[in-house]
Write a protein that holds these residues in place. Structure first.
Motif, PDB file in Angstrom:
ATOM      1  N   ASP A 178       0.858  -1.191   0.000  1.00  0.00           N
ATOM      2  CA  ASP A 178       0.000   0.000   0.000  1.00  0.00           C
ATOM      3  C   ASP A 178       0.893   1.240   0.000  1.00  0.00           C
ATOM      4  OD1 ASP A 178      -2.513   1.376   0.176  1.00  0.00           O
ATOM      5  OD2 ASP A 178      -1.979   1.839   2.265  1.00  0.00           O
ATOM      6  N   PRO A 179       0.761   2.127  -0.971  1.00  0.00           N
ATOM      7  CA  PRO A 179      -0.299   2.159  -1.992  1.00  0.00           C
ATOM      8  C   PRO A 179       0.017   1.241  -3.180  1.00  0.00           C
ATOM      9  CG  PRO A 179       1.138   4.046  -2.221  1.00  0.00           C
ATOM     10  CD  PRO A 179       1.612   3.328  -1.006  1.00  0.00           C
ATOM     11  N   VAL A 180      -1.058   0.836  -3.849  1.00  0.00           N
ATOM     12  CA  VAL A 180      -0.880   0.040  -5.065  1.00  0.00           C
ATOM     13  C   VAL A 180      -0.690   0.967  -6.261  1.00  0.00           C
ATOM     14  CG1 VAL A 180      -1.917  -1.679  -6.576  1.00  0.00           C
ATOM     15  CG2 VAL A 180      -2.232  -1.858  -4.102  1.00  0.00           C
ATOM     16  N   GLU A 216       8.660  14.619  -2.894  1.00  0.00           N
ATOM     17  CA  GLU A 216       7.868  14.299  -1.706  1.00  0.00           C
ATOM     18  C   GLU A 216       8.334  12.958  -1.124  1.00  0.00           C
ATOM     19  OE1 GLU A 216       3.161  13.481  -0.609  1.00  0.00           O
ATOM     20  OE2 GLU A 216       3.707  14.628  -2.408  1.00  0.00           O
ATOM     21  N   ASP A 217       8.226  12.796   0.187  1.00  0.00           N
ATOM     22  CA  ASP A 217       8.531  11.525   0.840  1.00  0.00           C
ATOM     23  C   ASP A 217       7.315  10.604   0.775  1.00  0.00           C
ATOM     24  OD1 ASP A 217      10.954  12.609   1.441  1.00  0.00           O
ATOM     25  OD2 ASP A 217      10.541  12.934   3.572  1.00  0.00           O
ATOM     26  N   VAL A 218       7.584   9.314   0.502  1.00  0.00           N
ATOM     27  CA  VAL A 218       6.489   8.333   0.394  1.00  0.00           C
ATOM     28  C   VAL A 218       6.858   7.093   1.218  1.00  0.00           C
ATOM     29  CG1 VAL A 218       5.114   6.883  -1.129  1.00  0.00           C
ATOM     30  CG2 VAL A 218       5.892   9.142  -1.914  1.00  0.00           C
ATOM     31  N   THR A 219       5.931   6.620   2.016  1.00  0.00           N
ATOM     32  CA  THR A 219       6.121   5.400   2.799  1.00  0.00           C
ATOM     33  C   THR A 219       5.262   4.281   2.205  1.00  0.00           C
ATOM     34  OG1 THR A 219       6.589   6.620   4.841  1.00  0.00           O
ATOM     35  CG2 THR A 219       5.912   4.307   5.067  1.00  0.00           C
ATOM     36  N   VAL A 220       5.902   3.174   1.865  1.00  0.00           N
ATOM     37  CA  VAL A 220       5.186   1.998   1.358  1.00  0.00           C
ATOM     38  C   VAL A 220       5.015   1.020   2.511  1.00  0.00           C
ATOM     39  CG1 VAL A 220       5.226   0.074  -0.267  1.00  0.00           C
ATOM     40  CG2 VAL A 220       6.134   2.309  -0.953  1.00  0.00           C
ATOM     41  N   GLU A 221       3.802   0.568   2.695  1.00  0.00           N
ATOM     42  CA  GLU A 221       3.482  -0.358   3.786  1.00  0.00           C
ATOM     43  C   GLU A 221       3.225  -1.753   3.221  1.00  0.00           C
ATOM     44  OE1 GLU A 221      -0.370  -0.522   6.312  1.00  0.00           O
ATOM     45  OE2 GLU A 221       1.013   0.813   7.400  1.00  0.00           O
ATOM     46  N   ILE A 222       3.890  -2.738   3.795  1.00  0.00           N
ATOM     47  CA  ILE A 222       3.761  -4.136   3.347  1.00  0.00           C
ATOM     48  C   ILE A 222       3.088  -4.924   4.459  1.00  0.00           C
ATOM     49  CG2 ILE A 222       5.009  -6.191   2.589  1.00  0.00           C
ATOM     50  CD1 ILE A 222       7.348  -4.144   1.941  1.00  0.00           C
ATOM     51  N   THR A 223       2.029  -5.641   4.117  1.00  0.00           N
ATOM     52  CA  THR A 223       1.305  -6.453   5.098  1.00  0.00           C
ATOM     53  C   THR A 223       1.458  -7.926   4.750  1.00  0.00           C
ATOM     54  OG1 THR A 223      -0.324  -4.689   5.413  1.00  0.00           O
ATOM     55  CG2 THR A 223      -0.925  -6.901   6.189  1.00  0.00           C
ATOM     56  N   VAL A 282      13.414  -5.362   4.427  1.00  0.00           N
ATOM     57  CA  VAL A 282      12.690  -4.293   5.120  1.00  0.00           C
ATOM     58  C   VAL A 282      12.437  -4.701   6.562  1.00  0.00           C
ATOM     59  CG1 VAL A 282      11.608  -3.276   3.105  1.00  0.00           C
ATOM     60  CG2 VAL A 282      10.536  -5.229   4.201  1.00  0.00           C
ATOM     61  N   GLU A 283      12.273  -3.715   7.405  1.00  0.00           N
ATOM     62  CA  GLU A 283      12.070  -3.948   8.829  1.00  0.00           C
ATOM     63  C   GLU A 283      10.597  -3.854   9.183  1.00  0.00           C
ATOM     64  OE1 GLU A 283      14.455  -1.135  10.869  1.00  0.00           O
ATOM     65  OE2 GLU A 283      16.364  -2.046  10.285  1.00  0.00           O
ATOM     66  N   LYS A 284      10.278  -4.475  10.317  1.00  0.00           N
ATOM     67  CA  LYS A 284       8.900  -4.443  10.790  1.00  0.00           C
ATOM     68  C   LYS A 284       8.539  -3.043  11.247  1.00  0.00           C
ATOM     69  CE  LYS A 284       8.918  -9.282  12.199  1.00  0.00           C
ATOM     70  NZ  LYS A 284       8.809 -10.252  13.309  1.00  0.00           N
ATOM     71  N   SER A 285       7.279  -2.733  11.056  1.00  0.00           N
ATOM     72  CA  SER A 285       6.796  -1.404  11.409  1.00  0.00           C
ATOM     73  C   SER A 285       6.729  -1.260  12.921  1.00  0.00           C
ATOM     74  CB  SER A 285       5.418  -1.166  10.796  1.00  0.00           C
ATOM     75  OG  SER A 285       4.868   0.048  11.246  1.00  0.00           O
ATOM     76  N   THR A 286       7.097  -0.090  13.415  1.00  0.00           N
ATOM     77  CA  THR A 286       7.016   0.212  14.848  1.00  0.00           C
ATOM     78  C   THR A 286       5.969   1.292  15.051  1.00  0.00           C
ATOM     79  OG1 THR A 286       9.354  -0.318  15.124  1.00  0.00           O
ATOM     80  CG2 THR A 286       8.305   0.936  16.874  1.00  0.00           C
ATOM     81  N   GLY A 287       4.913   0.920  15.772  1.00  0.00           N
ATOM     82  CA  GLY A 287       3.831   1.856  16.026  1.00  0.00           C
ATOM     83  C   GLY A 287       3.762   2.229  17.491  1.00  0.00           C
ATOM     84  N   ASP A 330       4.169  -7.474  14.056  1.00  0.00           N
ATOM     85  CA  ASP A 330       4.758  -8.636  13.395  1.00  0.00           C
ATOM     86  C   ASP A 330       4.307  -8.801  11.949  1.00  0.00           C
ATOM     87  OD1 ASP A 330       6.252  -9.380  15.544  1.00  0.00           O
ATOM     88  OD2 ASP A 330       4.748 -10.733  16.373  1.00  0.00           O
ATOM     89  N   ASN A 331       3.205  -8.160  11.569  1.00  0.00           N
ATOM     90  CA  ASN A 331       2.625  -8.405  10.251  1.00  0.00           C
ATOM     91  C   ASN A 331       2.848  -7.262   9.267  1.00  0.00           C
ATOM     92  OD1 ASN A 331       1.563 -10.877  11.088  1.00  0.00           O
ATOM     93  ND2 ASN A 331      -0.254  -9.881  11.938  1.00  0.00           N
ATOM     94  N   ILE A 332       3.356  -6.142   9.726  1.00  0.00           N
ATOM     95  CA  ILE A 332       3.470  -4.967   8.858  1.00  0.00           C
ATOM     96  C   ILE A 332       4.928  -4.530   8.767  1.00  0.00           C
ATOM     97  CG2 ILE A 332       2.796  -2.564   8.532  1.00  0.00           C
ATOM     98  CD1 ILE A 332       0.192  -3.163   9.921  1.00  0.00           C
ATOM     99  N   TYR A 333       5.359  -4.298   7.522  1.00  0.00           N
ATOM    100  CA  TYR A 333       6.713  -3.833   7.242  1.00  0.00           C
ATOM    101  C   TYR A 333       6.598  -2.527   6.439  1.00  0.00           C
ATOM    102  CZ  TYR A 333       7.913  -8.679   8.379  1.00  0.00           C
ATOM    103  OH  TYR A 333       8.044  -9.883   9.006  1.00  0.00           O
ATOM    104  N   THR A 334       7.576  -1.676   6.589  1.00  0.00           N
ATOM    105  CA  THR A 334       7.522  -0.394   5.873  1.00  0.00           C
ATOM    106  C   THR A 334       8.861  -0.068   5.229  1.00  0.00           C
ATOM    107  OG1 THR A 334       8.101   0.831   7.893  1.00  0.00           O
ATOM    108  CG2 THR A 334       5.750   0.561   7.395  1.00  0.00           C
ATOM    109  N   TYR A 335       8.765   0.706   4.144  1.00  0.00           N
ATOM    110  CA  TYR A 335       9.965   1.251   3.508  1.00  0.00           C
ATOM    111  C   TYR A 335       9.633   2.684   3.058  1.00  0.00           C
ATOM    112  CZ  TYR A 335      14.088   1.847   0.643  1.00  0.00           C
ATOM    113  OH  TYR A 335      15.262   2.321   0.120  1.00  0.00           O
ATOM    114  N   ARG A 336      10.562   3.585   3.296  1.00  0.00           N
ATOM    115  CA  ARG A 336      10.302   5.003   3.025  1.00  0.00           C
ATOM    116  C   ARG A 336      11.213   5.508   1.915  1.00  0.00           C
ATOM    117  NH1 ARG A 336       7.593   8.869   5.750  1.00  0.00           N
ATOM    118  NH2 ARG A 336       8.230  11.053   5.540  1.00  0.00           N
ATOM    119  N   PHE A 337      10.599   6.076   0.897  1.00  0.00           N
ATOM    120  CA  PHE A 337      11.338   6.759  -0.168  1.00  0.00           C
ATOM    121  C   PHE A 337      11.409   8.249   0.178  1.00  0.00           C
ATOM    122  CE2 PHE A 337       9.522   3.111  -2.458  1.00  0.00           C
ATOM    123  CZ  PHE A 337      10.660   2.588  -3.039  1.00  0.00           C
ATOM    124  N   ARG A 338      12.589   8.789   0.128  1.00  0.00           N
ATOM    125  CA  ARG A 338      12.753  10.206   0.447  1.00  0.00           C
ATOM    126  C   ARG A 338      13.058  11.005  -0.823  1.00  0.00           C
ATOM    127  NH1 ARG A 338      12.988  10.845   5.882  1.00  0.00           N
ATOM    128  NH2 ARG A 338      13.499   8.994   7.148  1.00  0.00           N
TER     129      ARG A 338
END
Length: 305
Positions: A199-201, A209-216, A241-246, A252-260
């Motif tokens: 997400d996003p597809v 602009e910075d964009v964060t892609v979320e992987i589930t 990619v590393e697991k998301s920290t909220g 455990d189910n969500i990973y994120t990667y950020r494009f700057r």
């Protein structure tokens, strides 16, 4: 008369021996069926507990074929080829019918002495022994000495029961087993319940602009997720990619990667094990800017301007 009696004795012994051989061969065939069901169960277990590699599948199939041939030769073929001597059948009858008093086995052993009697046995005694043996066995049931073995039938019933339980537990595993061992050399990947989404597809962002892609990752746990991306159709780049920290800690189910400062169009997808997510795409658009300014003044009529 003696020859006729002797031939009658031999014929009945041969019939009994043949029945004994066919019964043992049939029991060997039943054992063979039990082995087949048991072997299929073992293949099912290997698929259930671990996904066997091609080398392992080839080894276990070769072992199974060797065992199959050995059981076939020993259990189903040997009884028909190496049949019991008539003397063995006669001894069984002697043990079962005590009234024969060894006359049956003596008839078989002494008949040849009528033609070549080097020991000078009494021919009259030999003939009388054969006559008495023929008379004694006339109404005897020879089938009582055919040995019956119930164990092959018990083994077959148990193996069929186990096979039915396997189908009840997981018919899908049985289908996987059939697929694996019918193609032992094929590199077949283990089916997975894992589902990966990004997400996003599809999205549009402003340049820089910075964009964060979320992987589930759902369906099963994974130890590692790789993120693959490329700019404008160039070569794919893969990074873990590393697991998301909220707010509640690590998810455990969500990973994120950020494009700057994203400047070019980009495509991406996530991969874990052999599962891939759908490909996402971000289109970069230039920020709006002022190119031309045009001002028009429209005065009211009363101003006479």
């Amino acid at each position: 008369m003696t020859d006729k009696k002797y031939k009658s004795i031999v014929e009945r012994l041969i019939v009994t021996r043949n029945r004994d051989a066919f019964r043992h061969a049939f029991e060997g065939f039943v054992d063979l069926l039990a082995f087949i069901f048991t072997f299929i169960f073992l293949l099912w277990l290997t698929t259930w507990f671990f996904w066997p590699a091609p080398v392992f599948r080839v080894i276990i199939l070769v072992m199974g074929i060797v065992c199959f041939l050995a059981i076939t030769a020993r259990g189903a073929i040997k009884p028909l080829v190496a049949r019991l001597p008539l003397a063995e059948i006669a001894l069984r009858l002697e043990r079962f019918y005590g009234k024969l008093q060894s006359r049956l086995i003596a008839s078989l052993q002494l008949y040849d002495k009528l033609a070549k009697n080097k020991e000078n046995y009494s021919k009259a005694l030999i003939e009388r022994t054969i006559e008495e043996a023929g008379a004694e066995i006339k109404h005897l049931d020879f089938n009582v000495v055919i040995k019956k073995n119930k164990k092959p039938y018990q083994r077959l019933a148990l193996s069929i029961l186990v096979g039915v339980l396997c189908l009840i537990l997981s018919i899908q595993t049985f289908n996987y087993t059939r697929q694996l061992y019918l193609h032992p050399l094929a590199d077949i990947q283990r089916p997975s319940n894992l589902i990966l989404t990004v997400d996003p597809v599809m999205a549009e962002v402003v340049k820089n602009e910075d964009v964060t892609v979320e992987i589930t990752a759902s369906g099963e746990k994974v130890r590692r997720v790789d993120f693959n991306f490329r700019f404008n159709g160039e070569q794919w780049v893969k990074i873990p990619v590393e697991k998301s920290t909220g707010d509640s800690g690590v998810n455990d189910n969500i990973y994120t990667y950020r494009f700057r400062n994203l400047k070019r169009n980009i495509e991406y997808f996530a991969q874990a094990k052999h599962i891939r997510s759908p490909i996402g795409k971000i289109t970069v658009i230039n920020p709006p800017r002022l190119v031309n300014v045009s001002i028009g003044l429209d005065f009211p009529q009363y101003t006479r301007l």
